[in-house]
Design an enzyme around this catalytic site. Sequence first.
Site, short mmCIF file in Angstrom:
data_model
loop_
_atom_site.label_atom_id
_atom_site.label_comp_id
_atom_site.label_asym_id
_atom_site.label_seq_id
_atom_site.Cartn_x
_atom_site.Cartn_y
_atom_site.Cartn_z
N SER A 164 68.30 5.72 76.12
CA SER A 164 67.45 6.26 76.51
C SER A 164 66.73 5.06 77.14
CB SER A 164 66.82 7.63 76.39
OG SER A 164 65.61 7.92 76.80
N ASP A 318 73.60 8.69 85.41
CA ASP A 318 73.11 10.30 87.23
C ASP A 318 73.96 10.31 87.76
OD1 ASP A 318 70.56 10.47 85.70
OD2 ASP A 318 69.33 9.07 86.77
C1 S3P Z 1 65.05 7.70 83.93
C2 S3P Z 1 66.81 6.92 83.17
C3 S3P Z 1 68.05 8.35 82.39
C4 S3P Z 1 67.67 8.34 83.48
C5 S3P Z 1 66.92 9.93 84.80
C6 S3P Z 1 65.80 8.06 84.76
C7 S3P Z 1 64.17 6.47 84.01
O1 S3P Z 1 67.46 8.97 81.38
O2 S3P Z 1 68.54 9.69 83.69
O3 S3P Z 1 67.28 10.03 85.45
O4 S3P Z 1 64.12 6.84 85.48
O5 S3P Z 1 64.16 5.95 83.09
P1 S3P Z 1 67.40 9.09 80.05
O6 S3P Z 1 66.09 7.52 79.69
O7 S3P Z 1 66.30 9.76 78.83
O8 S3P Z 1 68.60 8.67 79.82
#
Ligand code: S3P
Length: 431
Positions: A164, A318
């Site tokens: 993440s 996404d």
């Molecule tokens: C994001 C990371 C992703 C993504 C979100 C934006 C970011 O989430 O799905 O729309 O800007 O770091 P995760 O880190 O929970 O996977």
Amino acid sequence: MRFDPSGPLRGRVTVPADKSISHRAAIVAAMASEPVRIRGYLDAADTRSTLAAVAQLGAIVERRDHGLVIRGCGLRNAMAPGAPIDVGNAGTLMRLLPGWLAFQKGSSFELDGDDSIRRRPVDRIAEPLERMGARIDAHEGRFPPFTVHGARLTGIDYELPVASAQVKSCVLLAGLVTDATTVGEPVPSRDHTERMLSAAGAPIERVGDGCGFRTTVGNTDELELGEIQVPGDPSSAAFLIAAGVLVDDSRLVLERVGVNWTRAGFLRILERMGAIVLADLESPGSFGPVEPVADIDVRNAPIEATTVEAEEVPLAIDELPLVALLGCFAEGDTVVRGAAELRVKESDRIATVVDGLRGLGAEIEALPDGFVVTGTGRLRGGRLDAHGDHRLALLGAVAGLASEEGVEVVGMEAADVSYPGFARDVASVVG
Ligand code: S3P
């Protein structure tokens, strides 16, 4: 809103600014000592929540003709506001900001948001921040509203249990004031925070290869950014790219889109499906303070099924709903696996994508960590419930353009349609 079957989409379009980079630009600017000029900051509900949050913490946000100027508080001087910080629907704001708040020694900050955000877990950031010395009180131990009690932090070596970028970013922001903090990720995820901190003068080091990285930060006295130009959002571009691939006789050029390789997973998946998408992409593994941009040239062409495995998931997280839609038109079975994270997005994006596309006539089955779509080369159309999730609403819009009978999108009331001009942009390129 109704989206009817479309004639050829032809023309040049500038897509909205990158949402991930906009959030980070506002947060890092608020942490900086000198004013930061941000050109092309995304104007959407989520990123407006971030501006309001940093203003509540003491940063001054000035709206000028050429963009924003943010006069920050400096690393250690965020003000504790008298009221909770409202993150609205913005998961990235909710998970990144605590990285900064965690080292505001002696101050406490409550964060809360809308009904959807109250269902999204924060234990994934609470756990590493508590190991560093902060204290987090969360509803039922893991949901908003939650309070971050700032403290003096010590560095940790942290292996992310899930890939993440939000959690990685939170720990790296907190790590700025430690001797050294290292974050290891099982597979690479978007690295905008690392690039921006490096541009702001923080000592960031990354080692590893395409199978995963270890990133170390620490000992930063102050951040200085000067100016940021936010590129076009590849995740917003993805909707028009999918429309260009699927709608007969289309040819679109999307201008100045971010092509950081950690965001280009969808383009690589499309390449494997045989789609004609031309762009000068960044080579995998690249790293530096710069966010590369390029024009993307898309044509309609027949596509084949593909399989997306776990290591590719964070690079296209996404855009996976769009892979499901493309799978409906591809020859063969398109499979996405290792994507259980989709279940904790703005909606349970495995359930909402599978139900939504099935309701339009797709042959699609849910897996615990993904889905399987059997391509039939067509989609009937009908009605799709967005469940207040902006990416579902836009999925329905693209499905409508490529469908036989059109799609009515409902359930958008609570959605941050961070691509607010989508219908206008489509109108501008219908030949
Ligand atoms: C994001 C990371 C992703 C993504 C979100 C934006 C970011 O989430 O799905 O729309 O800007 O770091 P995760 O880190 O929970 O996977």
